[in-house]
Motif scaffolding. Structure first.
Motif, PDB file in Angstrom:
ATOM      1  N   VAL A   1      26.873  16.996  95.735  1.00  0.00           N
ATOM      2  CA  VAL A   1      27.153  18.474  95.634  1.00  0.00           C
ATOM      3  C   VAL A   1      25.802  19.124  95.292  1.00  0.00           C
ATOM      4  N   MET A   2      25.362  20.297  95.740  1.00  0.00           N
ATOM      5  CA  MET A   2      24.014  20.792  95.514  1.00  0.00           C
ATOM      6  C   MET A   2      23.611  21.110  93.941  1.00  0.00           C
ATOM      7  N   CYS A   3      24.957  21.341  93.384  1.00  0.00           N
ATOM      8  CA  CYS A   3      24.440  21.537  91.986  1.00  0.00           C
ATOM      9  C   CYS A   3      23.890  20.728  91.188  1.00  0.00           C
TER      10      CYS A   3
ATOM     11  N   CYS B   1      24.350  26.893  90.650  1.00  0.00           N
ATOM     12  CA  CYS B   1      24.197  27.205  92.276  1.00  0.00           C
ATOM     13  C   CYS B   1      24.217  28.684  92.686  1.00  0.00           C
TER      14      CYS B   1
ATOM     15  N   HIS C   1      36.481  27.168  93.935  1.00  0.00           N
ATOM     16  CA  HIS C   1      35.704  27.332  94.967  1.00  0.00           C
ATOM     17  C   HIS C   1      34.720  26.055  95.432  1.00  0.00           C
TER      18      HIS C   1
ATOM     19  N   LEU D   1      32.667  29.368 101.497  1.00  0.00           N
ATOM     20  CA  LEU D   1      33.262  29.222 100.093  1.00  0.00           C
ATOM     21  C   LEU D   1      34.053  30.338  99.888  1.00  0.00           C
TER      22      LEU D   1
ATOM     23  N   PHE E   1      26.416  30.130  94.352  1.00  0.00           N
ATOM     24  CA  PHE E   1      27.808  30.574  94.344  1.00  0.00           C
ATOM     25  C   PHE E   1      28.313  30.850  92.720  1.00  0.00           C
ATOM     26  N   ASN E   2      27.948  29.924  91.753  1.00  0.00           N
ATOM     27  CA  ASN E   2      28.250  30.305  90.570  1.00  0.00           C
ATOM     28  C   ASN E   2      27.414  31.677  89.797  1.00  0.00           C
TER      29      ASN E   2
ATOM     30  N   ILE F   1      28.090  20.966  84.646  1.00  0.00           N
ATOM     31  CA  ILE F   1      28.246  21.887  85.618  1.00  0.00           C
ATOM     32  C   ILE F   1      29.581  22.605  85.623  1.00  0.00           C
ATOM     33  N   ILE F   2      29.564  23.706  85.592  1.00  0.00           N
ATOM     34  CA  ILE F   2      30.936  24.608  85.753  1.00  0.00           C
ATOM     35  C   ILE F   2      31.503  24.601  86.969  1.00  0.00           C
TER      36      ILE F   2
HETATM   37  S1  SF4 Z   1      29.255  24.376  91.200  1.00  0.00           S
HETATM   38 FE1  SF4 Z   1      30.824  24.109  92.587  1.00  0.00          FE
HETATM   39  S2  SF4 Z   1      30.150  25.789  94.262  1.00  0.00           S
HETATM   40 FE2  SF4 Z   1      28.436  25.402  92.950  1.00  0.00          FE
HETATM   41  S3  SF4 Z   1      27.410  23.726  94.343  1.00  0.00           S
HETATM   42 FE3  SF4 Z   1      28.524  22.573  92.521  1.00  0.00          FE
HETATM   43  S4  SF4 Z   1      30.477  22.031  93.536  1.00  0.00           S
HETATM   44 FE4  SF4 Z   1      29.508  23.457  94.933  1.00  0.00          FE
END
Ligand code: SF4
Ligand code: SF4
Lengths: 112, 358
Positions: B288-290, B305, B340, B254, B307-308, B335-336
């Motif tokens: 997506v994992m979030c 997540c 990315h 990412l 990344f956030n 979810i924000i």
């Molecule tokens: S918020 Fe964005 S970067 Fe984080 S898991 Fe969800 S899609 Fe991926």
């Protein structure tokens, strides 16, 4: 034309557009192309290396760009890529040289 | 060719790089090609399939980042981890996490870092958490930590004792590619660590001691097909070193933190974002994992997540800290997202468990 070069890297992305002027033939080509690169008796990895070698002998900058990237995505190493290019180069130079036999035949026939 | 200095030994924080600051990263990701309309923003893109705002589904995974300290300084690290990072989760915050673990509906606990093992309370936490009856207890180990110092040599036995699922990064089966991304000597030490994990039963064909590897590309390109990469990795690691492992997760890099810094320094940023957007797969969005994960930082804050978390985008909820955790309220959040997120939805999609589409 905005671009003064014969080759523009951005054109690679437009490859699919060739179907717009001849849909049937374009579609048939891309269907064939897709099939060729599927996993078969040869792995997709082996096919990628063959494509890279041919891209070099054909000196096609689009294909060199595409198959260098494709190789990286498949985890192919630099060493494997360069060896493939040498295979292409060896066949290409061999093909040039083997025609020397034709030249020799002709000269031998004509000369006293 | 741009001249980029290889093998930077320090985190962006230590180097006072502008991308050590989350806002600078977000600015980069929102301006340029995304502000002038050349490329659609991520929220515009997911609006096309009515998936904006992105909402959580059922919570399945608690991911806990126990600190940013690491014995490695990998070039692509999205955590900007390294020996000079001192952020470490305290026992007090761990106790709050344990409370949540005991009461959660999540089936997976995922400990990450940095090198999670470097947290002085790591073992205590694993011992306590493993009693909580979580189905899948993951520790993300960078492998070399097992070899780094005598005090870590027994980690394979320790993991086994607590039935931990080990997930480890391995960028390639060749020394060159691995060391380039993760540092000189990492490959040899990783191989030894894998052999030691195999020796106690981890990763063996019929073993319940799960050992999975994570592959992510060593450069500005997307990962190839996960199944064929797994085949190639298995063949090479077995033939060359007698190593076994279970699954390979292919993960997309990412564009944040050190990988973002690398993309910009190597003049690959725009092309990379183009290829992520081009490979955008609407079917990946729903997995997506979030959507099924909550990420908890070393200081106990909650994020959508990991990344956030690194972009300092706390969950958009009245509850933002583990001390006031409430799953029902959190489940109502939006979810924000930012640009990315294209990394999670390119091609077959990408998450901490690899691809997200079949
Ligand atoms: S918020 Fe964005 S970067 Fe984080 S898991 Fe969800 S899609 Fe991926
Ligand atoms: S990628 Fe993992 S091993 Fe490498 S520096 Fe970051 S946290 Fe450490």
């Amino acid at each position: 034309m905005a671009n003064n070069n014969y080759y523009d890297p951005a054109d690679l992305k437009k490859f699919g557009k060739i179907s717009e002027w001849s849909k049937e033939l374009g579609d048939k080509f891309f269907e064939y192309y897709g099939k060729v690169f599927e996993e078969g008796a040869l792995t997709a990895r082996e096919k990628s290396l063959i494509a890279l070698a041919v891209a070099h002998t054909e000196m096609c900058p689009y294909c060199i760009d595409a198959y260098s990237q494709d190789g990286l995505q498949r985890g192919i190493t630099k060493e494997e890529m360069m060896e493939a290019v040498h295979v292409g180069a060896a066949i290409k130079s061999g093909a040039t040289l083997v025609h020397g036999v034709m030249m020799m035949n002709k000269v031998n026939k004509l000369e006293m | 060719m741009p001249n980029i200095k290889k093998k930077k030994q320090q985190s962006l924080h230590k180097r006072d790089s502008e991308f050590a600051i989350a806002n600078k990263q977000l600015e980069k990701l929102s301006n340029g090609i995304f502000a002038n309309g050349e490329l659609p923003t991520f929220s515009e893109k997911i609006k096309e399939t009515d998936q904006f705002p992105l909402r959580p589904s059922k919570l399945e995974i608690l991911q806990i980042n126990v600190g940013y300290m690491c014995n490695q300084v990998c070039e692509h690290c999205h955590v900007d981890a390294g020996p000079d990072r001192k952020e470490i989760m305290t026992r007090e915050t761990m106790l709050q996490c344990l409370e949540v673990i005991k009461n959660t509906g999540a089936h997976t606990l995922d400990l990450t870092g940095g090198a999670p093992e470097m947290n002085p309370d790591f073992r205590w936490f694993v011992e306590e958490a493993s009693k909580a009856g979580i189905q899948d207890f993951i520790v993300r180990s960078n492998l070399t930590i097992i070899r780094a110092n005598k005090k870590y040599h027994d980690l394979p036995e320790f993991f086994k004792k607590h039935d931990v699922h080990v997930v480890s990064s391995m960028p390639h089966w060749t020394r060159g590619k691995t060391d380039k991304q993760r540092g000189e000597g990492v490959f040899d030490q990783s191989i030894k660590a894998l052999q030691e994990l195999n020796a106690v039963g981890y990763g063996m064909p019929n073993s319940n001691l799960r050992l999975d590897l994570v592959y992510n590309p060593s450069g500005a390109f997307l990962p190839g097909d996960q199944t064929s990469m797994e085949k190639d990795f298995k063949k090479a690691l077995l033939e060359d070193f007698g190593i076994y492992f279970h699954n390979l997760f292919a993960i997309t890099n990412l564009p944040i933190s050190r990988f973002l810094d690398y993309l910009i320094a190597s003049e690959n940023y725009e092309d990379y974002m183009y290829s992520l957007v081009e490979a955008y797969n609407p079917a990946a969005v729903k997995n997506v994992m979030c959507r099924n994960t909550i990420s908890i930082s070393w200081d106990g804050y909650l994020y959508d997540c990991d990344f956030n978390q690194m972009l300092e985008l706390k969950v958009a909820s009245q509850i933002q800290h583990i001390s006031e955790y409430n799953e029902d309220i959190l489940n109502n959040r939006k979810i924000i997202v930012s640009q990315h997120c294209y990394g999670c939805t390119a091609g077959a999609g990408s998450s901490c468990q690899g691809v997200v589409t079949n």
